[in-house]
Design a protein around this motif. Structure first.
Motif: not given
Ligand code: CA
Ligand code: BDR
Length: 328
Positions: A10-12, A14-17, A126-128
């Motif tokens: 993940t790359d938190p 906001v939607d990651d949080a 949920v990120g690159p």
């Molecule tokens: Ca993300």
């Protein structure tokens, strides 16, 4: 009841949080590690945020720092106008929290965990996806060692969000993404075709915060307020009723409730450069053996989410976040 052992990449953000707190609250998800990457923020900030969010919720989960730039392309500045310069909507202050970073790279952590628990680990990315590409390079047998991969990224029919054809996570590291799509593991793509169907209202986060009266849900409410401001400037319907797309949440919703999604299966490839950079192309005619290289009938297959039961997703999210999941 099956309990999913999950590594969250993940790359938190906001939607990651939002996704992270859903995972911590859901009884069928056992979060065994958080691996971080650049994207919404730098990788350093992503790791700080992952640690901060878990500490606020009084959960002690290993956090690792991963890849800081794309495999091949030059990196770009993080989108501070979407998630804030700190990734959490520019928090006015942060509580003092404790916790040491796991010293391993994210890729090494993924490999170690997959080898220690063969067939058990689900990667929710949920990120690159550079960390996943690096892990594949470290351990080529990884696709047989993990249970499945669920990836928030890409789009097939829905217009893109960083170009007319590209979604941000895939655009940000298209070479890594193509390797991940072609690795041959059990892979599900949760892209804009479904994430743009589910609007989470700002009022729902307020309700959750008022229900718990806890620093974790207050922080989430603050971050979502900032994020919805970005979306209300972008889409008329999100201006009328403040809300946002909680993209990354849908990867976890798919994990615990796959029946809420309609999928199609086929070979997915990624355009790595030029005007179409980051486009995810799904071969929807698997009965045709195309003569162009990279599209043969035996390419690895991806299950792609094409439609979703939005009201049921929202109900599951709300019910889960309103349970007593927070430690003090
Ligand atoms: Ca993300
Ligand atoms: C994706 O890009 C990031 O901004 C979000 O966190 C999500 O993972 C949506 O395109």
């Amino acid at each position: 009841m099956h309990i999913h052992k999950v590594i969250f990449d993940t790359d938190p953000g906001v939607d990651d949080a939002i996704a992270l707190y859903f995972a911590l609250a859901h009884p069928q998800i056992d979060l065994v590690g958080i691996t971080t990457t650049f994207g919404n923020v730098t990788v350093d900030q992503a790791a700080i945020n992952a640690q901060y969010l878990t500490a606020l919720a009084a959960r002690h989960i290993p956090v690792t720092k991963g890849i800081g730039k794309p495999l091949v392309n030059p990196g770009v500045a993080p989108p501070d106008f979407i998630h804030g310069a700190d990734g959490l909507g520019n928090l006015p202050s942060r509580a003092l929290t404790k916790g040491a970073m796991d010293p391993r790279s994210s890729a090494q952590f993924i490999v170690d965990m997959a080898c220690a628990h063969p067939g058990e680990i689900t990667l929710v990315a949920v990120g690159p996806v550079g960390n996943l590409a690096m892990a594949l390079a470290l351990e080529p047998a990884l696709p047989t060692l993990v249970r499945e991969v669920i990836l928030m990224g890409g789009t097939i029919v829905e217009p893109g969000n960083v170009s007319p054809v590209a979604e941000a996570n895939i655009w940000s590291d298209p070479h890594a993404a193509d390797r991940v799509f072609q690795a041959g593991w059990r892979l599900t793509m949760v892209g804009l075709d479904v994430t743009h169907r589910v609007v989470t209202a700002l009022s729902l986060f307020e309700k959750i915060a008022l229900h718990h009266r806890h620093p974790a849900t207050d922080t989430l409410h603050h971050a979502v307020k900032f994020y919805t401001t970005f979306y209300s400037g972008l889409h008329k319907h999100l201006d009328a009723t403040p809300g946002c797309y909680a993209h990354d949440l849908l990867a976890f919703l798919y994990l615990v409730a796959p029946d809420l999604f309609r999928t199609e299966t086929g070979c997915v490839r990624v355009a790595t450069e030029g005007l179409a950079q980051g486009q995810t192309i799904l071969d929807r005619r698997p009965f045709i053996d195309y003569p162009q290289s990279g599209w043969s009938l035996n390419q690895p297959q991806t299950q792609v989410c094409m439609d979703v039961n939005a009201p049921a997703c929202l109900q599951l999210f709300e019910e889960t976040l309103l349970t007593a999941w927070l430690g003090r």
